[in-house]
Write an enzyme that holds these catalytic residues in place. Structure first.
Site, PDB file in Angstrom:
ATOM      1  N   MET A  27       0.838  -1.194   0.000  1.00  0.00           N
ATOM      2  CA  MET A  27       0.000   0.000   0.000  1.00  0.00           C
ATOM      3  C   MET A  27       0.878   1.250   0.000  1.00  0.00           C
ATOM      4  SD  MET A  27      -3.521  -0.724   2.019  1.00  0.00           S
ATOM      5  CE  MET A  27      -2.915  -0.546   3.682  1.00  0.00           C
ATOM      6  N   HIS A  34       9.723  -3.720   2.981  1.00  0.00           N
ATOM      7  CA  HIS A  34       9.310  -3.908   1.589  1.00  0.00           C
ATOM      8  C   HIS A  34      10.518  -4.182   0.701  1.00  0.00           C
ATOM      9  CE1 HIS A  34       5.939  -1.255   3.117  1.00  0.00           C
ATOM     10  NE2 HIS A  34       5.276  -2.282   2.632  1.00  0.00           N
ATOM     11  N   GLN A 149       5.616 -11.884   6.593  1.00  0.00           N
ATOM     12  CA  GLN A 149       5.072 -12.678   7.688  1.00  0.00           C
ATOM     13  C   GLN A 149       4.624 -11.823   8.866  1.00  0.00           C
ATOM     14  OE1 GLN A 149       8.017 -15.667   8.599  1.00  0.00           O
ATOM     15  NE2 GLN A 149       7.622 -16.824   6.726  1.00  0.00           N
TER      16      GLN A 149
END
Length: 332
Positions: A27, A34, A149
């Site tokens: 997002m 990331h 995770q």
């Protein structure tokens, strides 16, 4: 490496594909967590493959009173980080591109697993998440898709959706990336003041306390298994004090351990953080089976997840760690 910014599915579909396509869904407001996903995707795709990062703030997964409007939007920086981490393209569609007819009338239902923990705290969140993931999988057409995770329940639900609905894509989970002090990386961390960030450390500290208690229990169970079976062996070991140690290990492992002790160790840290200034306000602490996110019992064996969610000021954070039961080894 420079990533190409794409705004429409047509532009993405027009790209020539010569190898595997790996997709990382985000997002935006990209950070090192990331970047780790993207670098892992690059390794999986290989030099002949393609890595696509999606940037889309999905309105369907924000409930009333949540932070949709203030969710950070940093597309230029996101494209730069994606490129330097190994992405070939950033797919950043508009809301109209993803939902051309407005809010979809037909949506994916997360089922009972989607009503637990995060689903209970944020009703409808997982239905919206799975709906947009399904759409983005169709729009990007990957061979493999990677997810962190840290969002363990999300990852479990995506895996379940892909299996139950026969999506032809491989799902890869990538371990949580943490700051040096243990705080799990999150786009929402930027909302925290310095004082709030210090309080927020209690989330990971609680998980680590539970992990340490679990590791001690597993070690005690392993020690209990070494209790001598024969009287002669017992008498021989008694001379050097081993039988007492074994008995103590057995007693602790069988009477003072189990999931309840792990939860209690983690809960103690959260209770202490609730008295800080600013305080931590827990939403939940749970030790669950990752296949359905129900609480595990005393006789559970296999992989489990210790998960926590809490608020610090106006910011809600989540975190989790995996634990393995019944192997008499270290927690992982």
């Amino acid at each position: 490496m420079t990533a190409t910014l794409l705004r429409t599915a047509a532009d993405l579909h027009a790209r020539v594909r010569t190898g595997r396509r790996a997709v990382v869904m985000t997002m935006g407001a990209l950070h090192e967590g990331h970047a780790t996903l993207i670098r892992t995707a690059r390794k999986i795709a290989g030099p002949e493959g393609e890595v696509v990062v999606t940037v889309f703030v999905n309105p369907l997964q924000f409930g009333a009173g949540e932070d949709l409007d203030r969710y950070p939007r940093t597309l230029d920086a996101d494209v730069e980080l994606a490129g330097t981490s190994g992405a070939d393209a950033v797919f950043a569609p508009s809301v109209d591109e993803v939902y051309p007819g407005g809010e979809p009338q037909v949506r994916i239902s997360a089922g009972p697993m989607g009503e637990r923990l995060e689903g209970a705290a944020r009703p409808g969140h997982f239905d919206g998440m799975l709906t947009v993931v399904a759409k983005l999988l169709h729009l990007t057409r990957p061979d493999v898709a990677l997810y962190g995770q840290k969002d363990a329940q999300q990852l479990a639900l995506i895996r379940r959706m892909v299996r139950d609905l026969n999506f032809g894509v491989e799902i890869v989970g990538v371990p949580t990336v943490r700051e040096v002090d243990g705080l799990a990386l999150s786009s929402r961390n930027r909302y925290l003041s310095p004082a709030e960030r210090r309080t927020a450390l209690a989330l990971s500290q609680a998980l680590f306390a539970g992990r340490d208690r679990h590791a001690a229990q597993e070690a005690l169970r392993a020690r209990a298994r070494e209790v001598p079976a024969s009287r002669a062996r017992a008498e021989a070991l008694s001379a050097i004090g081993e039988s007492r140690a074994a008995a103590d290990a057995h007693a602790v492992a069988t009477t003072a351990g189990g999931p309840a002790a792990i939860r209690a160790a983690a809960r103690l840290v959260l209770d202490e953080a609730a008295r800080l200034d600013p305080p931590l306000t827990p939403d939940y602490l749970a030790l669950v089976d990752p296949s359905d996110f129900t609480d595990i019992g005393d006789d559970f064996t296999g992989e489990a997840v210790l998960a926590v969610a809490a608020r610090v000021g106006a910011t809600r954070l989540i975190d989790n760690i995996p634990l393995t039961f019944g192997t008499f080894g270290d927690a992982s």
